[in-house]
Write an enzyme that holds these catalytic residues in place. Sequence first.
Site, PDB file in Angstrom:
ATOM      1  N   THR A  40       0.858  -1.176   0.000  1.00  0.00           N
ATOM      2  CA  THR A  40       0.000   0.000   0.000  1.00  0.00           C
ATOM      3  C   THR A  40       0.897   1.229   0.000  1.00  0.00           C
ATOM      4  O   THR A  40       2.115   1.140   0.119  1.00  0.00           O
ATOM      5  CB  THR A  40      -0.895   0.034   1.254  1.00  0.00           C
ATOM      6  OG1 THR A  40      -0.087   0.283   2.401  1.00  0.00           O
ATOM      7  CG2 THR A  40      -1.637  -1.284   1.425  1.00  0.00           C
TER       8      THR A  40
ATOM      9  N   CYS B 254       4.133  -4.713   4.613  1.00  0.00           N
ATOM     10  CA  CYS B 254       3.071  -5.259   5.457  1.00  0.00           C
ATOM     11  C   CYS B 254       2.696  -6.685   5.076  1.00  0.00           C
ATOM     12  O   CYS B 254       2.335  -7.483   5.916  1.00  0.00           O
ATOM     13  CB  CYS B 254       1.827  -4.382   5.356  1.00  0.00           C
ATOM     14  SG  CYS B 254       2.110  -2.646   5.720  1.00  0.00           S
TER      15      CYS B 254
ATOM     16  N   SER C 102       1.164   3.276   2.335  1.00  0.00           N
ATOM     17  CA  SER C 102       1.660   3.587   3.670  1.00  0.00           C
ATOM     18  C   SER C 102       2.683   2.587   4.178  1.00  0.00           C
ATOM     19  O   SER C 102       3.459   2.891   5.075  1.00  0.00           O
ATOM     20  CB  SER C 102       0.495   3.640   4.667  1.00  0.00           C
ATOM     21  OG  SER C 102      -0.154   2.379   4.728  1.00  0.00           O
ATOM     22  N   CYS C 103       2.699   1.383   3.621  1.00  0.00           N
ATOM     23  CA  CYS C 103       3.598   0.357   4.140  1.00  0.00           C
ATOM     24  C   CYS C 103       4.010  -0.582   3.031  1.00  0.00           C
ATOM     25  O   CYS C 103       3.161  -1.204   2.406  1.00  0.00           O
ATOM     26  CB  CYS C 103       2.915  -0.436   5.256  1.00  0.00           C
ATOM     27  SG  CYS C 103       3.919  -1.802   5.870  1.00  0.00           S
ATOM     28  N   GLY C 104       5.294  -0.685   2.800  1.00  0.00           N
ATOM     29  CA  GLY C 104       5.763  -1.513   1.701  1.00  0.00           C
ATOM     30  C   GLY C 104       6.030  -2.950   2.063  1.00  0.00           C
ATOM     31  O   GLY C 104       6.239  -3.771   1.183  1.00  0.00           O
TER      32      GLY C 104
END
Length: 288
Positions: free
Chosen positions: A122, A128, A124-126
């Site tokens: 996403t 996750c 926001s977080c690569g």
Amino acid sequence: MGRATDRRSVLRIDLDAAADGRGAVRRPDNLAVEEPLEIRVGLAGPGRRQPLAVTMRTPGDDLDLAIGFLLTEGLIRSTDDVLTAQLCAGAETPNTYNVVDVVLAPGVPEPTTDPSRNFYTTSSCGVCGKASIDAVRTRSLFPVAADTLAVPAALLAELPDRLRAAQRGFDRTGGLHAAGLFTPAGELVVLREDVGRHNAVDKVIGWAVRERRLPLAGHLLLVSGRASFELTQKAWMAGLPLLAAVSAPSSLAVELADEAGMTLVGFLRGRTMNVYAGPQRITVEQPA
């Protein structure tokens, strides 16, 4: 090509202006665009390359993003490992060109995917979707511990303002992260913006790969948000000895920086900063 910004009509509410009858007005506003980018990778020849990753990003510098992603994930080692990389039309109508097709050079192993290493990300977080920390603790080709970079703390304190002054996308939208590559003298070499912190960093590193500038020894990377484990890993994979962030680092980011021999600076705001790892590279002038 997709747009980096989108203009929408919004209802602006100002409670302080309500007494004058101007408490709610409709006006245009600029938004940062967020769209999926599919990265397909494989060898040359008939047939389509296989989808490897989908990341939510702001359109622009997509080839750098794809190349940077492949480098920081340890799937390629240099620009010589890539035969071609091109934007392709996706299935959308009208075409948004939200697909990058990467053809690997002969002899470069094709990446394999499995349920324990999910590359969906996403903005926001690569990392996750990855099953464990061990799966993402990719070892860098570049030993940064011996890098003799030295940066005066007073100069480092000036860099967030220099980064902010170059953020044209943020000026329009207020919704984009930035990553900037600097020389030890404080010169901004390249800046990239994106809705995702990790995407902005991959765009910078992908640029460096395509410009044949790796390793990025003697340089520092400044990010506008926090310093996560994954951003520290990406900096290490590019051979960067110093990562600085205007916000907080995570505990894993500090552990990885210590392991790599990197310098990690957080809360770089005004004339204060916290040095969490590698303090030998930050010099502080003592009063006479």
